[in-house]
Scaffold this motif. Structure first.
Motif, PDB file in Angstrom:
ATOM      1  N   PHE A 333       0.813  -1.184  -0.071  1.00 59.77           N
ATOM      2  CA  PHE A 333       0.113  -0.113   0.001  1.00 59.77           C
ATOM      3  C   PHE A 333       0.782   1.187   0.032  1.00 59.77           C
ATOM      4  CE2 PHE A 333      -2.937   2.941   2.534  1.00 59.77           C
ATOM      5  CZ  PHE A 333      -3.565   3.165   1.522  1.00 59.77           C
ATOM      6  N   SER A 346       0.025  10.263   6.854  1.00 62.18           N
ATOM      7  CA  SER A 346      -0.033   8.922   6.590  1.00 62.18           C
ATOM      8  C   SER A 346      -0.659   7.969   7.762  1.00 62.18           C
ATOM      9  CB  SER A 346       1.172   8.288   6.007  1.00 62.18           C
ATOM     10  OG  SER A 346       2.184   8.485   6.868  1.00 62.18           O
ATOM     11  N   GLU A 347      -0.113   8.261   8.819  1.00 63.99           N
ATOM     12  CA  GLU A 347      -0.443   7.401   9.919  1.00 63.99           C
ATOM     13  C   GLU A 347      -1.942   7.381  10.002  1.00 63.99           C
ATOM     14  OE1 GLU A 347       1.718   9.924  10.331  1.00 63.99           O
ATOM     15  OE2 GLU A 347       3.269   8.550  10.373  1.00 63.99           O
ATOM     16  N   GLY A 350      -3.273   5.201   7.451  1.00 65.85           N
ATOM     17  CA  GLY A 350      -3.144   3.638   7.770  1.00 65.85           C
ATOM     18  C   GLY A 350      -4.197   3.430   8.835  1.00 65.85           C
ATOM     19  N   GLU A 351      -4.340   3.974   9.913  1.00 67.35           N
ATOM     20  CA  GLU A 351      -5.040   3.611  11.015  1.00 67.35           C
ATOM     21  C   GLU A 351      -6.629   3.561  10.465  1.00 67.35           C
ATOM     22  OE1 GLU A 351      -5.287   6.347  14.459  1.00 67.35           O
ATOM     23  OE2 GLU A 351      -3.082   6.121  14.560  1.00 67.35           O
ATOM     24  N   LYS A 354      -6.772   0.445   8.409  1.00 70.76           N
ATOM     25  CA  LYS A 354      -6.160  -0.607   9.150  1.00 70.76           C
ATOM     26  C   LYS A 354      -5.166  -1.384   8.040  1.00 70.76           C
ATOM     27  CE  LYS A 354     -10.021  -1.150  12.384  1.00 70.76           C
ATOM     28  NZ  LYS A 354     -10.481   0.260  12.043  1.00 70.76           N
ATOM     29  N   ARG A 355      -4.332  -0.588   7.772  1.00 71.39           N
ATOM     30  CA  ARG A 355      -3.244  -1.175   6.803  1.00 71.39           C
ATOM     31  C   ARG A 355      -2.004  -0.167   7.127  1.00 71.39           C
ATOM     32  NH1 ARG A 355      -3.384  -4.645   2.166  1.00 71.39           N
ATOM     33  NH2 ARG A 355      -5.378  -5.205   3.013  1.00 71.39           N
ATOM     34  N   GLU A 356      -0.921  -0.974   7.056  1.00 71.20           N
ATOM     35  CA  GLU A 356       0.443  -0.259   7.062  1.00 71.20           C
ATOM     36  C   GLU A 356       0.691   0.503   5.552  1.00 71.20           C
ATOM     37  OE1 GLU A 356       5.001  -0.943   7.276  1.00 71.20           O
ATOM     38  OE2 GLU A 356       3.652  -2.810   7.308  1.00 71.20           O
ATOM     39  N   VAL A 357       0.932   1.661   5.829  1.00 68.75           N
ATOM     40  CA  VAL A 357       1.183   2.350   4.647  1.00 68.75           C
ATOM     41  C   VAL A 357       2.719   2.286   4.325  1.00 68.75           C
ATOM     42  CG1 VAL A 357       1.584   4.775   3.505  1.00 68.75           C
ATOM     43  CG2 VAL A 357      -0.586   4.400   4.955  1.00 68.75           C
ATOM     44  N   GLU A 358       3.324   1.774   3.170  1.00 68.84           N
ATOM     45  CA  GLU A 358       4.588   1.114   3.036  1.00 68.84           C
ATOM     46  C   GLU A 358       5.330   2.060   2.197  1.00 68.84           C
ATOM     47  OE1 GLU A 358       4.995  -3.277   2.601  1.00 68.84           O
ATOM     48  OE2 GLU A 358       2.788  -3.110   2.464  1.00 68.84           O
TER      49      GLU A 358
END
Ligand SMILES: Nc1ncnc2c1ncn2[C@@H]1O[C@H](COP(=O)(O)OP(=O)(O)OP(=O)(O)O)[C@@H](O)[C@H]1O
Ligand SMILES: [Mg+2]
Length: 423
Positions: A333, A346-347, A350-351, A354-358
């Motif tokens: 992602f 970006s946090e 991501g929150e 529910k997915r890490e921003v890579e």
């Protein structure tokens, strides 16, 4: 092993029915020039036994529980490239045959084969196996690898199947083409030749981003679907001055209809046999073509921008991927056009999802648009820009993800082995 055994044609039998394996073995047992070196009852076992026994010929069943014979064929050929695979199937449909051939199978027989037909086919193909085996065992094989795909003497058989990376966003204009183009350029090296496919069939602009003009496009491949070979590929792929190969979108939007989902899937499978990476820039419409591209992808790079409509669409995409049973671990992602002024970090994205921003690629209209208008991608024209650096970082993340996936796959294979062999 005696000299005589070495000269015999080495055959591996793959079928999930013990009785069929036994029948095939019986058909071959009185031939003094043929030896059955192994038998396997599943696709995974077939790959394992083929790696150990290095057969000249594999008799491959098509319907097996763990893996179909076409997938197993592809995997075996990447391990033992000189093996000649004969598919044995109860079905004789054209489609199976074509898919089997695209996977690298050399012949297709309807079950049960007559002993004369089977033995004659094995003998005929064993000649190719011997020749290819010799070629493969030559130390000079490494030189061949340096030839570009399509060049006289190019041989892709040394290469394991390439990795397909699909760049996708359900929302248009978020930067898929910008990122896919730069990543493809970054991945393309002598060791890892890369092809960039414009999967946005109606409004693809990859050639514009790379300032490439040519009359050739994906339509020239679909027009010759039954006889695509490396030479046709060499004619149709555009060559960027960096060395990157590009499969352009149709020259006019209405020509997109001439390319169907099966064809694009077949083309990508063909390309992955000739390139280490197949990078696909995908249109945002979720139609059959896009689904076919996502289906072939080893890693989906999902791109989003930090604004509410794009985040909302990303959520729909993740829900849809869940329904399609697309493995979560195969999604990377990425947030593009990151701008503090927008007020969404970006946090927070991501929150929310529910997915890490890579990877986070910062916004800079001036730098990015200038590079697109010049037709020179950023990592060539402005390597030190924050955008280029973020894209290079993303490339590192992608490579890391792929090698982790490969390690995990190997671990799983090791875990599965005792069970399969104990069946
Ligand atoms: N990091 C960035 N900073 C500023 N502008 C950007 C950035 N990335 C992309 N853009 C701009 O966004 C626009 C769309 O980019 P691009 O064509 O790559 O997106 P896309 O997702 O492929 O769009 P489409 O849906 O049209 O295929 C371009 O004008 C480009 O200059
Ligand atoms: Mg685009």
């Amino acid at each position: 092993m005696t000299e005589v055994a070495e000269e015999r044609i080495r055959v591996l039998i793959v079928d999930d029915f013990a009785e069929t394996r036994e029948n095939l073995r019986k058909l071959l047992q009185f031939e003094s020039d043929i030896v059955v070196v192994g038998a396997a009852g599943s696709g995974h076992e077939a790959i394992e036994v083929a790696s150990e026994t290095k057969p000249d010929i594999v008799l491959m069943d098509i319907n097996m529980e763990d893996m179909d014979g076409i997938t197993a064929t592809e995997a075996i050929l990447s391990e033992v490239p000189f093996t000649q695979v004969i598919i044995l199937s109860v079905q004789s449909e054209q489609d199976y045959m074509r898919r089997a051939m695209m996977a690298g199978a050399r012949d297709f027989m309807v079950k049960p084969p007559s002993s004369e037909e089977l033995i004659a086919t094995i003998r005929r193909l064993s000649v190719f196996a011997r020749d290819k085996r010799k070629e493969f065992e030559k130390p000079a094989a490494a030189d061949v690898a340096e030839l570009p795909p399509g060049a006289a003497g190019y041989d892709s058989s040394h290469r394991p199947a390439g990795t397909v990376l699909a760049f996708y966003s359900p929302k248009g204009g978020v930067g898929c083409t910008t990122i896919a183009t730069n990543i493809a350029l970054g991945l393309d090296t002598e060791e890892t030749p890369t092809v960039l496919v414009d999967g946005n069939l109606q409004f693809g602009d990859v050639s514009v981003f790379l300032n490439l003009q040519s009359k050739y496009s994906i339509n020239d491949l679909t027009a010759r679907m039954d006889d695509i070979d490396p030479e046709i590929l060499e004619d149709v792929l555009l060559l960027h001055e960096s060395g990157l190969r590009v499969l352009a979108a149709p020259p006019r939007p209405e020509m997109a209809d001439e390319v169907n989902a099966d064809q694009i899937r077949t083309i990508i499978q063909f390309l992955r046999r000739h390139f280490a990476y197949v990078v696909v820039d995908t249109a945002s419409t979720m139609d059959d073509t896009t689904l076919a591209i996502l289906d072939t992808a080893d890693l989906l790079i999902a791109i989003c921008t930090p604004d509410i409509p794009s985040i909302k669409d990303a959520r729909h995409l993740f829900d849809l991927l869940h329904i399609l049973e697309f493995p979560t671990e195969n999604v990377c992602f990425v947030l593009n056009k990151m701008d503090r002024k927008g007020g969404i970090s970006s946090e927070a994205v991501g929150e929310n999802l529910k997915r890490e921003v890579e990877a986070v690629i910062p916004m800079d209209e001036r730098v990015v648009t200038a590079s697109i208008n010049k037709g020179i991608p950023l990592i060539l024209s402005d390597r030190s820009s924050p955008q280029s650096r973020a894209i290079m970082q993303l490339m590192g993340t992608i490579k890391q993800r792929l090698s982790e996936a490969q390690e995990q796959e190997q671990e799983e294979e090791v875990k599965e082995r005792p069970r399969m062999l104990g069946r």
